[in-house]
Design an enzyme around this catalytic site. Structure first.
Site, PDB file in Angstrom:
ATOM      1  N   TYR A  79       4.106  -0.067   4.834  1.00  0.00           N
ATOM      2  CA  TYR A  79       4.642  -1.266   5.506  1.00  0.00           C
ATOM      3  C   TYR A  79       3.719  -2.473   5.417  1.00  0.00           C
ATOM      4  O   TYR A  79       3.604  -3.236   6.361  1.00  0.00           O
ATOM      5  CB  TYR A  79       4.974  -0.980   6.974  1.00  0.00           C
ATOM      6  CG  TYR A  79       5.520   0.393   7.231  1.00  0.00           C
ATOM      7  CD1 TYR A  79       6.660   0.851   6.576  1.00  0.00           C
ATOM      8  CD2 TYR A  79       4.891   1.254   8.118  1.00  0.00           C
ATOM      9  CE1 TYR A  79       7.154   2.118   6.793  1.00  0.00           C
ATOM     10  CE2 TYR A  79       5.384   2.534   8.346  1.00  0.00           C
ATOM     11  CZ  TYR A  79       6.511   2.959   7.675  1.00  0.00           C
ATOM     12  OH  TYR A  79       7.013   4.221   7.896  1.00  0.00           O
ATOM     13  N   HIS A  80       3.097  -2.695   4.258  1.00  0.00           N
ATOM     14  CA  HIS A  80       2.193  -3.826   4.090  1.00  0.00           C
ATOM     15  C   HIS A  80       2.607  -4.709   2.915  1.00  0.00           C
ATOM     16  O   HIS A  80       1.777  -5.063   2.072  1.00  0.00           O
ATOM     17  CB  HIS A  80       0.754  -3.331   3.885  1.00  0.00           C
ATOM     18  CG  HIS A  80       0.225  -2.494   4.995  1.00  0.00           C
ATOM     19  ND1 HIS A  80      -0.825  -1.601   4.844  1.00  0.00           N
ATOM     20  CD2 HIS A  80       0.584  -2.425   6.306  1.00  0.00           C
ATOM     21  CE1 HIS A  80      -1.065  -1.009   5.999  1.00  0.00           C
ATOM     22  NE2 HIS A  80      -0.228  -1.493   6.896  1.00  0.00           N
ATOM     23  N   PRO A  81       3.865  -5.127   2.811  1.00  0.00           N
ATOM     24  CA  PRO A  81       4.282  -5.947   1.665  1.00  0.00           C
ATOM     25  C   PRO A  81       3.717  -7.368   1.756  1.00  0.00           C
ATOM     26  O   PRO A  81       3.672  -7.967   2.823  1.00  0.00           O
ATOM     27  CB  PRO A  81       5.806  -5.956   1.782  1.00  0.00           C
ATOM     28  CG  PRO A  81       6.065  -5.812   3.248  1.00  0.00           C
ATOM     29  CD  PRO A  81       4.985  -4.881   3.740  1.00  0.00           C
TER      30      PRO A  81
ATOM     31  N   HIS B  97       0.849  -1.193   0.000  1.00  0.00           N
ATOM     32  CA  HIS B  97       0.000   0.000   0.000  1.00  0.00           C
ATOM     33  C   HIS B  97       0.885   1.243   0.000  1.00  0.00           C
ATOM     34  O   HIS B  97       1.646   1.463   0.943  1.00  0.00           O
ATOM     35  CB  HIS B  97      -0.887   0.009   1.246  1.00  0.00           C
ATOM     36  CG  HIS B  97      -1.894  -1.098   1.276  1.00  0.00           C
ATOM     37  ND1 HIS B  97      -2.196  -1.807   2.425  1.00  0.00           N
ATOM     38  CD2 HIS B  97      -2.670  -1.620   0.295  1.00  0.00           C
ATOM     39  CE1 HIS B  97      -3.121  -2.721   2.147  1.00  0.00           C
ATOM     40  NE2 HIS B  97      -3.424  -2.617   0.869  1.00  0.00           N
TER      41      HIS B  97
END
Length: 527
Positions: A463-465, A289
């Site tokens: 920080y949503h890999p 994101h």
């Protein structure tokens, strides 16, 4: 040496869950390897302490992306937890499951919403009590933030004024609307998976835990995984296991697979690594994101910036936290929020708004010396795809991370339309009463091209890999519905990297549920 029943690589959001569930019966010997240290840094356990951990290399991999071609060739700083609890020990604590349709859209048997929902109930200890949508008695504390804030209330009221409904539970029947976040907090302290799951497991004799132990490769006999090689205290060690489970996350799990000879054959040959299995999509399909911040000056001295400019107010905040576990130090990385549709004909939200009652030039940096606040936008379902690839056969060399943000036209549209809608919300009463000035990007930015230039020049990861070891039913997927790596035996991946597509919102809650279901899959049958 007698092999372990299970070796788990990575004591993060998923690994701590697995360590707990796989040792619970007492019948299985489990080894848990973590590259980082124990979670003794005191800022880990203070909710707002995440701001101190953005670039704290003692608990953080502190990665950087490759130059991003659609973002001015900027390298995007990328924190990842390197500590017990992994990123659940350094993240923003926000608890969001995502939308029900996300899981249905994965199209993998056994992973639809109706299949994953029981695991959200199982993990939760919901402060509001049990309901049709929430569970109690689980390991993971989920609760409301201890304090309300007048700016949050105004943000929610202004959202309603422009047609965004109020939503008092983003994890209930529907995600759409504006309201307060819930977070993984208990008694004013962070509830990481290390606290929630691992503490209990550490008391069991059948769990062996090694910290500061860097896994360097999975060991194979033919196409069967039989162990893990790792480095600890300057020594190379090997451990043997009946089943190996990778839980290093969306960067470290594909990196370890590639280092071990599982991945695109051409990449492995480039680094002199013998091919165990040519699995082309290991490290591909990276999704995240993108996050664009707008910064504002407030008309009243009621922001955290104001508190930090006063020694007396700082002391009051500290005492309030120490004595009552209340106040600004209990706030997650988001206070109020809204999940919105950027176009009226859409059937569900495609953007997430974040409100935070402070502002800083960079996240984790020094607060601005004026009364300020931040309002930010993320796209929920990115169409752009990136990758993760080893740079070297040396496991201490960080992988090359290419997000490829804004490659897809739809991603560009959502970010621009989302920012325009957010500006409208902020300038709608009653929230407008708190606006003294739009500092960033400033009122001169008006056209779609100007907004897109702003995103290209300033947006960052939130920080949503996910999705670099994607699960699927097709032959090209990395893991099957049982989370087993295709073409190999004795090897699974259980973490955010298996998501076929990123969920709509903060990802940690989904990772915990994936690990809960993954533990049942492991215990339910042989690899």
């Amino acid at each position: 040496m007698t092999p372990y029943d299970y070796i788990i690589v990575g004591a993060g959001s998923a690994g701590c869950v697995l360590a707990n569930r796989l040792t619970a019966s007492g019948r299985h010997r489990v080894l848990l390897l973590e590259a980082g240290p124990r979670d003794t840094n005191p800022w880990i356990h203070v909710p707002l302490g995440y701001g101190k951990l953005f670039a704290e290399k003692s608990v953080n991999w502190s990665y950087e992306s490759e130059p991003e071609p659609h973002c001015g060739n900027r390298r995007i700083f990328t924190p990842r937890g390197k500590v017990l609890g992994g990123s659940s020990s350094i993240n923003g604590l926000v608890y969001i499951r995502g939308q029900h349709q996300d899981y249905d859209d994965w199209g993998v048997p056994g992973w639809a919403w109706q299949d994953i929902f029981p695991y959200f109930l199982k993990c939760e200890d919901q402060s509001r009590g049990a309901s049709a949508w929430h569970g109690v008695g689980g390991p993971l504390a989920v609760g409301d933030l201890p304090d309300r804030h007048p700016m949050c209330d105004a943000f929610i009221d202004s959202a309603q004024a422009i047609g965004i409904p109020r939503n008092d539970d983003f994890n209930g029947a529907t995600q759409e609307g504006a309201g307060y976040y819930q977070a993984n907090i208990r008694a004013g302290k962070r509830a990481s998976t290390a606290v929630a799951y691992l503490r209990a497991a550490e008391k069991r004799a059948n769990l062996a835990l090694e910290v500061e132990a860097l896994a360097t490769r999975v060991l194979f006999e033919g196409t069967r995984a039989v162990g893990v090689e790792y480095r600890r205290a300057g020594e190379v060690k090997r451990a043997w296991g009946n089943e190996i489970i990778l839980s290093g996350g969306s960067f470290n799990s594909p990196q370890l697979l590639q280092l071990s000879g599982v991945g695109p054959a051409g990449l492995l040959a480039q680094h002199g690594i013998p091919v165990v299995a040519d699995v082309a999509d290991v490290g591909n399909c990276l999704q995240d994101h993108l996050y664009a911040r707008t910064l504002w000056r407030c008309t009243r001295p009621i922001t955290l910036n104001d508190d930090m400019m006063s020694r007396w107010r700082q002391m009051k905040i500290g005492l309030n936290y120490l004595l009552r576990k209340r106040g600004p130090l209990t706030v997650s990385a988001g206070y109020a929020a809204a999940f919105v549709r950027t176009l009226p004909h859409l059937t569900r939200p495609d953007a997430q708004f974040y409100f935070i009652n402070f502002s800083a030039a960079k996240r984790g940096g020094i607060l601005h010396p004026y009364s300020g606040f931040s309002c930010s936008v993320s796209q929920l379902r990115a169409e752009s795809r990136g990758h993760v690839r080893i740079r070297s056969a040396d496991p201490t060399v960080a992988p090359a991370i290419q997000y490829n943000y804004l490659d897809a036209e739809e991603d560009r549209r959502v970010m621009v339309d989302g920012l325009k809608l957010l500006r409208r919300l902020v300038n709608t009463p009653p929230f407008k009463d708190y606006v003294a000035e739009e500092k960033t990007p400033g009122p001169s930015v008006q056209s779609d091209d100007e907004w897109l230039d702003f995103v290209r020049s300033s947006a960052e990861t939130v920080y949503h890999p996910t999705s670099t070891c994607r699960m699927g039913t097709d032959a090209g997927s990395v893991v099957d519905a049982q989370l087993r790596v295709r073409g190999l035996a004795g090897l699974r991946v259980i973490d955010a990297s298996i998501m076929p597509a990123v969920v709509s919102g903060n990802t940690n809650a989904a990772v915990v549920a994936i690990a809960e279901k993954g533990a049942d899959l492991v215990l339910g049958g042989a690899a």
